[in-house]
Design a protein around this motif. Structure first.
Motif, PDB file in Angstrom:
ATOM      1  N   GLU A  25       0.817  -1.217   0.000  1.00  0.00           N
ATOM      2  CA  GLU A  25       0.000   0.000   0.000  1.00  0.00           C
ATOM      3  C   GLU A  25       0.851   1.267   0.000  1.00  0.00           C
ATOM      4  O   GLU A  25       0.360   2.341  -0.323  1.00  0.00           O
ATOM      5  CB  GLU A  25      -0.922   0.017   1.217  1.00  0.00           C
ATOM      6  N   VAL A  26       2.107   1.130   0.391  1.00  0.00           N
ATOM      7  CA  VAL A  26       2.998   2.289   0.499  1.00  0.00           C
ATOM      8  C   VAL A  26       3.677   2.506  -0.852  1.00  0.00           C
ATOM      9  O   VAL A  26       4.680   1.883  -1.177  1.00  0.00           O
ATOM     10  CB  VAL A  26       4.043   2.087   1.627  1.00  0.00           C
ATOM     11  N   GLN A  27       3.083   3.399  -1.633  1.00  0.00           N
ATOM     12  CA  GLN A  27       3.600   3.755  -2.952  1.00  0.00           C
ATOM     13  C   GLN A  27       4.051   5.207  -2.935  1.00  0.00           C
ATOM     14  O   GLN A  27       3.585   5.986  -2.105  1.00  0.00           O
ATOM     15  CB  GLN A  27       2.518   3.548  -4.021  1.00  0.00           C
ATOM     16  N   LEU A  28       4.923   5.585  -3.840  1.00  0.00           N
ATOM     17  CA  LEU A  28       5.439   6.959  -3.864  1.00  0.00           C
ATOM     18  C   LEU A  28       4.322   7.990  -3.921  1.00  0.00           C
ATOM     19  O   LEU A  28       4.394   9.036  -3.287  1.00  0.00           O
ATOM     20  CB  LEU A  28       6.410   7.155  -5.033  1.00  0.00           C
ATOM     21  N   GLU A  29       3.257   7.686  -4.664  1.00  0.00           N
ATOM     22  CA  GLU A  29       2.173   8.663  -4.830  1.00  0.00           C
ATOM     23  C   GLU A  29       1.147   8.608  -3.692  1.00  0.00           C
ATOM     24  O   GLU A  29       0.231   9.421  -3.646  1.00  0.00           O
ATOM     25  CB  GLU A  29       1.484   8.465  -6.179  1.00  0.00           C
ATOM     26  N   SER A  30       1.311   7.672  -2.760  1.00  0.00           N
ATOM     27  CA  SER A  30       0.352   7.540  -1.653  1.00  0.00           C
ATOM     28  C   SER A  30       0.360   8.788  -0.774  1.00  0.00           C
ATOM     29  O   SER A  30       1.417   9.254  -0.351  1.00  0.00           O
ATOM     30  CB  SER A  30       0.696   6.334  -0.780  1.00  0.00           C
ATOM     31  N   ASN A  31      -0.848   9.298  -0.517  1.00  0.00           N
ATOM     32  CA  ASN A  31      -0.984  10.426   0.401  1.00  0.00           C
ATOM     33  C   ASN A  31      -0.990   9.871   1.814  1.00  0.00           C
ATOM     34  O   ASN A  31      -1.733   8.945   2.123  1.00  0.00           O
ATOM     35  CB  ASN A  31      -2.272  11.189   0.112  1.00  0.00           C
ATOM     36  N   LEU A  32      -0.146  10.454   2.670  1.00  0.00           N
ATOM     37  CA  LEU A  32      -0.015   9.936   4.033  1.00  0.00           C
ATOM     38  C   LEU A  32      -1.339   9.969   4.781  1.00  0.00           C
ATOM     39  O   LEU A  32      -1.708   9.003   5.447  1.00  0.00           O
ATOM     40  CB  LEU A  32       1.046  10.724   4.799  1.00  0.00           C
ATOM     41  N   ALA A  33      -2.053  11.066   4.691  1.00  0.00           N
ATOM     42  CA  ALA A  33      -3.300  11.226   5.454  1.00  0.00           C
ATOM     43  C   ALA A  33      -4.457  10.462   4.818  1.00  0.00           C
ATOM     44  O   ALA A  33      -5.084   9.614   5.459  1.00  0.00           O
ATOM     45  CB  ALA A  33      -3.639  12.702   5.595  1.00  0.00           C
ATOM     46  N   SER A  34      -4.759  10.766   3.565  1.00  0.00           N
ATOM     47  CA  SER A  34      -5.978  10.204   2.963  1.00  0.00           C
ATOM     48  C   SER A  34      -5.837   8.756   2.515  1.00  0.00           C
ATOM     49  O   SER A  34      -6.786   7.987   2.609  1.00  0.00           O
ATOM     50  CB  SER A  34      -6.446  11.075   1.802  1.00  0.00           C
ATOM     51  N   ASP A  35      -4.655   8.359   2.047  1.00  0.00           N
ATOM     52  CA  ASP A  35      -4.486   6.980   1.572  1.00  0.00           C
ATOM     53  C   ASP A  35      -4.031   6.021   2.671  1.00  0.00           C
ATOM     54  O   ASP A  35      -4.431   4.863   2.697  1.00  0.00           O
ATOM     55  CB  ASP A  35      -3.462   6.927   0.433  1.00  0.00           C
ATOM     56  N   LEU A  36      -3.175   6.519   3.580  1.00  0.00           N
ATOM     57  CA  LEU A  36      -2.566   5.631   4.568  1.00  0.00           C
ATOM     58  C   LEU A  36      -3.026   5.890   6.004  1.00  0.00           C
ATOM     59  O   LEU A  36      -2.596   5.197   6.919  1.00  0.00           O
ATOM     60  CB  LEU A  36      -1.036   5.753   4.487  1.00  0.00           C
ATOM     61  N   ASP A  37      -3.874   6.882   6.193  1.00  0.00           N
ATOM     62  CA  ASP A  37      -4.388   7.226   7.525  1.00  0.00           C
ATOM     63  C   ASP A  37      -3.294   7.543   8.537  1.00  0.00           C
ATOM     64  O   ASP A  37      -3.410   7.204   9.717  1.00  0.00           O
ATOM     65  CB  ASP A  37      -5.289   6.114   8.088  1.00  0.00           C
ATOM     66  N   VAL A  38      -2.224   8.174   8.078  1.00  0.00           N
ATOM     67  CA  VAL A  38      -1.157   8.613   8.970  1.00  0.00           C
ATOM     68  C   VAL A  38      -1.504  10.034   9.414  1.00  0.00           C
ATOM     69  O   VAL A  38      -1.605  10.941   8.603  1.00  0.00           O
ATOM     70  CB  VAL A  38       0.218   8.594   8.252  1.00  0.00           C
ATOM     71  N   ASP A  39      -1.718  10.207  10.727  1.00  0.00           N
ATOM     72  CA  ASP A  39      -2.071  11.531  11.235  1.00  0.00           C
ATOM     73  C   ASP A  39      -0.851  12.228  11.831  1.00  0.00           C
ATOM     74  O   ASP A  39       0.265  11.711  11.762  1.00  0.00           O
ATOM     75  CB  ASP A  39      -3.221  11.430  12.240  1.00  0.00           C
ATOM     76  N   SER A  40      -1.055  13.390  12.400  1.00  0.00           N
ATOM     77  CA  SER A  40       0.071  14.190  12.907  1.00  0.00           C
ATOM     78  C   SER A  40       0.786  13.490  14.062  1.00  0.00           C
ATOM     79  O   SER A  40       2.002  13.620  14.205  1.00  0.00           O
ATOM     80  CB  SER A  40      -0.400  15.580  13.321  1.00  0.00           C
ATOM     81  N   ILE A  41       0.068  12.741  14.866  1.00  0.00           N
ATOM     82  CA  ILE A  41       0.700  11.987  15.956  1.00  0.00           C
ATOM     83  C   ILE A  41       1.572  10.871  15.372  1.00  0.00           C
ATOM     84  O   ILE A  41       2.695  10.646  15.820  1.00  0.00           O
ATOM     85  CB  ILE A  41      -0.369  11.394  16.912  1.00  0.00           C
ATOM     86  N   ASP A  42       1.045  10.185  14.363  1.00  0.00           N
ATOM     87  CA  ASP A  42       1.818   9.138  13.694  1.00  0.00           C
ATOM     88  C   ASP A  42       3.071   9.715  13.045  1.00  0.00           C
ATOM     89  O   ASP A  42       4.121   9.069  13.025  1.00  0.00           O
ATOM     90  CB  ASP A  42       0.981   8.452  12.608  1.00  0.00           C
ATOM     91  N   ALA A  43       2.952  10.923  12.527  1.00  0.00           N
ATOM     92  CA  ALA A  43       4.088  11.564  11.861  1.00  0.00           C
ATOM     93  C   ALA A  43       5.254  11.740  12.823  1.00  0.00           C
ATOM     94  O   ALA A  43       6.414  11.651  12.416  1.00  0.00           O
ATOM     95  CB  ALA A  43       3.668  12.896  11.260  1.00  0.00           C
TER      96      ALA A  43
END
Length: 82
Positions: A25-43
């Protein structure tokens, strides 16, 4: 400078370990928030991993505009080259 593919593979490992995101699922074009559900805490967890990899403190300014996996790769490449 670390090669793009090397950095991407490392990111895939981190995403799976930290956030249980399947590596495919981790592709170069993947959006961290909308595609991978990575939020600011995860960041923050991601920033810690980047520091471990590069041995350098991540500049919040550099990470502020990160939106995609490609953006993270570029930040890591720039840090490893500096």
């Amino acid at each position: 400078m670390l090669a793009q593919e090397t950095v991407l593979e490392k990111l895939r490992e981190w995403m799976e370990d930290l956030f249980e995101i399947a590596p495919e699922e981790v592709q170069l074009e993947s959006n961290l928030a909308s595609d991978l559900d990575v939020d600011s805490i995860d960041a923050i967890d991601l920033v810690v991993k980047i520091k471990e990899l590069t041995g350098k403190q991540v500049n919040p300014e550099d990470f502020k505009n990160v939106r995609t996996v490609q953006d993270v790769v570029v930040v890591i490449q720039n840090m490893s080259a500096a």
